[in-house]
Design an enzyme around this catalytic site. Structure first.
Site, short mmCIF file in Angstrom:
data_model
loop_
_atom_site.label_atom_id
_atom_site.label_comp_id
_atom_site.label_asym_id
_atom_site.label_seq_id
_atom_site.Cartn_x
_atom_site.Cartn_y
_atom_site.Cartn_z
N GLU A 1 0.86 -1.19 0.00
CA GLU A 1 0.00 0.00 0.00
C GLU A 1 0.89 1.23 0.00
O GLU A 1 1.93 1.26 0.68
CB GLU A 1 -0.90 0.01 1.24
CG GLU A 1 -1.74 1.28 1.33
CD GLU A 1 -2.91 1.18 2.31
OE1 GLU A 1 -2.93 0.25 3.13
OE2 GLU A 1 -3.79 2.05 2.24
N CYS B 1 -6.73 0.78 2.89
CA CYS B 1 -7.70 1.89 2.91
C CYS B 1 -7.55 2.79 1.69
O CYS B 1 -8.50 3.45 1.28
CB CYS B 1 -7.54 2.70 4.19
SG CYS B 1 -8.17 1.83 5.61
N ASN C 1 -12.46 -3.46 0.81
CA ASN C 1 -11.40 -3.53 1.82
C ASN C 1 -12.00 -3.24 3.18
O ASN C 1 -12.36 -2.10 3.45
CB ASN C 1 -10.30 -2.51 1.54
CG ASN C 1 -9.27 -2.48 2.65
OD1 ASN C 1 -8.57 -3.46 2.87
ND2 ASN C 1 -9.20 -1.37 3.38
N GLU C 2 -12.10 -4.24 3.98
CA GLU C 2 -12.61 -4.14 5.36
C GLU C 2 -13.76 -3.12 5.51
O GLU C 2 -13.82 -2.35 6.46
CB GLU C 2 -11.48 -3.89 6.38
CG GLU C 2 -10.56 -2.74 6.17
CD GLU C 2 -9.50 -2.61 7.28
OE1 GLU C 2 -9.42 -1.53 7.89
OE2 GLU C 2 -8.73 -3.57 7.53
O1 AHR Z 1 -2.24 -1.63 6.66
C1 AHR Z 1 -2.65 -0.39 7.08
C2 AHR Z 1 -4.16 -0.22 7.05
O2 AHR Z 1 -4.76 -1.08 7.95
C3 AHR Z 1 -4.82 -0.55 5.75
O3 AHR Z 1 -4.81 0.52 4.87
C4 AHR Z 1 -6.22 -0.85 6.15
O4 AHR Z 1 -6.84 -1.76 5.29
C5 AHR Z 1 -6.08 -1.38 7.56
O5 AHR Z 1 -6.95 -0.78 8.42
#
Ligand code: AHR
Length: 665
Positions: A54, A258, A388-389
């Protein structure tokens, strides 16, 4: 509290918490206790251990992406970060009594996606010219004798050709390398050249000056080392890319996290904005409070995956933004927002087009774009993550199903990965699993950032998971810290992933990279600055597992003598076979303070060698690798006779990887 502050507070808590003692959990970890495994062995997912990337903590711009010029196209703005503007990272250069004016304009850009550029109106160039200087990402690091590819777009506004000087500069007028050219066009034109560095320097700057009275526009100023990973153009920083390659990941997830679902609807990551010539890409603010040049875009991600033999795993937003948009509890928090139904058709088409971009023939619309970029062959996309979550709301569910149905209908060959919230349990987790059950989603993405004790206690998490439904991708996990104790808790947990490698299809530690000067999340697997990098002990755990994965789990081969009841959660082990090589691989984790004797059932194996090879990672519980220096903890290699191995003593605070070949097991 802003989104960033929220996460930083988590980091602080994690970092300043007192040293965490390992709990003696109540769950058995001895292999002999695993009721799931059959003595004949059971297959382990081929794709078990991979990486998560990321653009967080300057992992891409100022990190893996090898561009040395910061804000190269003058697109920084206050929406990226308070106080930033198109000239952030730049200085107006008027040494030698030159003078004129500088302005940022947007009337006639190189491309409308990249609207801002600088106009220099030079009344008198003085003795040294008038222009701009880029400060790099905390300075530009160069190495003596290395070559750097420079390029810039210039539009000559005054009539005559303009002589230009490009210099790598140090303090007090030192010049580390030069290139010169003359403008040739009243249209935007790209000028390129090579600068040979004559010095090692950490904080060089890049200066471009016009040396004649003139008016001109400048944009897209770029400086890349020629020495990128595999010497690729628009490439990656060689040492960081190599460190990732050395993990031998079976897959790479990108572009986040995120970052994928973004801070509000207009911040959702759109892959189409990230391909094509870099000067035409649409840049955007980063959810982690900085700027994404998207120079490292989807083409480069796919190419890197191919370079390192990792299956690409792109994740796209489920047409909703991050539920923490605008800050978690902050005034101004907007929460999860959903694309309108009117926008869904186009959004879904973008996802179908992504699959075509990766896999379609050169004759297809998007396959042709991949071909123009330099890759006629497909990238062999097999996986795609949706969401994503995300908070499991009705609007999420509705949109997830629309995307899921469309991808399945058009591309049944693609394995879709759903999402079950940010935690290993709770409402989003339960509802996410319900949705996955209802839709028969092949794989779901679980996330957990927890204390080391959690990882030790949860060694049996997947032993009794239902096996008839979705498989699991642990897309993000880490214990809160970079000490040996943290790393060993992860190692212990990873033995359970091998044991359950039938249901746990994939797992990736997160996050992967952090710039030491711009870290907004801890812990990470690799830290770096402009010159160097640190492979954490957690990194070595990941590497030892991913390079010793095997394809079949063999139960009941290792027994801890002092843990017959299986109550000591600091002890964990696994035995796997790699059928390609015939190797048997034992992983023995002792996360406790006493040496742990273990009995290995070697008589079950037909061994012809004299010794087994051993790799050991060990240290004290608080040890961590900080900067690259002698004394950093790395795995040590040795060998062991089988007589000794039969009664192996796992050192305190250690991970042992023992490998030998057995015929016809
Ligand atoms: O890995 C850091 C963050 O943790 C990611 O962006 C998110 O998916 C999670 O909350």
């Amino acid at each position: 509290m802003s989104f960033k502050t929220f996460f930083q507070s988590i980091i602080l808590v994690a970092f300043w918490a007192p040293v965490i003692a390992f709990a003696q959990g109540s769950h058995p970890v001895s292999l002999s206790q695993n009721t799931q495994a059959k003595s004949s062995g059971k297959p382990i997912s081929k794709d078990l251990f991979g990486v998560f990337f990321e653009d967080l903590s300057y992992a891409a711009d100022g990190g893996l992406y090898a561009e040395l010029v910061q804000n190269r196209s003058f697109e920084y703005s206050a929406s990226d970060r308070k106080g930033w503007n198109p000239l952030t990272g730049w200085e107006y250069t008027t040494e030698g009594y030159g003078y004129g004016t500088i302005s940022v304009e947007s009337g006639l850009p190189v491309n409308h996606n990249n609207p801002h550029y600088v106009v220099l109106n030079i009344d008198d160039p003085g003795q040294q010219g008038v222009g701009v200087t880029n400060l790099g990402f905390d300075g530009i690091t160069i190495k003596s004798g290395e070559r750097y590819n420079f390029s810039v777009y210039v539009r000559q506004i005054s009539d005559k050709p303009i002589p230009m000087q490009v210099q790598l500069r140090g303090n007090k007028g030192a010049i580390y390398g030069t290139f010169s050219f003359e403008t040739q066009s009243r249209q935007w034109k790209k000028y390129s050249g090579v600068i040979l560095a004559n010095q090692n320097a950490d904080s060089a700057r890049l200066t471009i000056v016009a040396t004649q009275k003139s008016k001109l526009a400048i944009d897209e100023v770029s400086l890349f080392p020629q020495n990128t990973f595999k010497n690729e153009a628009n490439g990656l920083r060689a040492d960081l890319a190599q460190a990732i390659a050395d993990l031998h990941p079976k897959f790479m997830r990108f572009p986040g996290g995120c970052l994928v679902h973004g801070d509000g609807l207009d911040n959702i990551y759109r892959w189409k904005n990230t391909i094509g010539p870099v000067e035409n890409r649409q840049q955007q603010r980063n959810i982690w409070s900085y700027h994404q040049s998207v120079g490292l875009g989807f083409y480069e991600y796919f190419r890197f995956c191919e370079d390192i033999g990792a299956k690409p795993l792109p994740v796209v937003a489920a047409a909703v933004s991050c539920q923490n948009s605008g800050g978690t509890w902050a005034i101004g928090s907007t929460g999860q927002k959903a694309l309108s139904m009117a926008d869904m058709r186009g959004y879904i088409q973008d996802i179908l087009d992504l699959i075509e971009y990766a896999n379609g023939p050169v004759t297809s619309t998007w396959g042709a774009k991949r071909t123009i970029a330099g890759h006629p062959k497909p990238f062999h996309l097999q996986y795609i993550g949706i969401g994503n979550e995300d908070a499991q709301t009705d609007q999420f569910r509705e949109r997830f199903k629309m995307i899921y149905d469309a991808v399945r209908a058009k591309h049944p060959e693609i394995t879709i990965i759903g999402t079950v919230g940010p935690s290993p349990s709770g409402k989003d987790y339960d509802q996410g699993w319900n949705l996955a059950d209802n839709l028969s989603v092949p794989v779901v993405d679980e996330h957990f950032y927890e204390k080391p004790e959690w990882f030790l206690r949860n060694n049996n998490r997947y032993d009794t998971y239902r096996r008839q439904n979705s498989q699991v991708y642990i897309g993000e996990y880490a214990s809160w810290g970079n000490t040996m104790a943290n790393a060993l808790s992860e190692a212990a947990f990873m033995t359970s992933l091998e044991r359950n490698g039938d249901i746990v299809r994939m797992a990736s530690y997160a996050p992967l990279l952090a710039n030491l000067n711009h870290t907004s999340w801890n812990p990470n697997l690799i830290y770096f600055d402009n010159k160097t990098m640190v492979q954490t002990v957690n990194y070595y755990v990941q590497q030892l597992f991913s390079t010793n994965q095997g394809d079949t789990y063999i139960p009941n081969k290792i027994e801890f003598i002092n843990n017959k009841a299986g109550k000591d959660s600091t002890l964990a082990a696994s035995c796997v076979k790699d059928n390609k090589t015939g190797d048997i691989i034992l992983k023995i984790v002792n996360a406790g303070s006493n040496p742990a004797p273990a009995k290995i059932a070697l008589t079950d194996f037909n061994i012809s060698e004299k010794k087994a090879s051993v790799k050991i990672l060990k240290g004290n519980p608080d040890d961590k690798n900080t900067i690259v220096q002698p004394g950093n903890i790395t795995p040590a290699s040795t060998s062991i006779s089988f007589a000794e191995l039969e009664h192996y003593i796992a050192p305190a605070y250690s991970l042992s990887i023992i490998r030998f070949t057995a015929r016809d097991h």
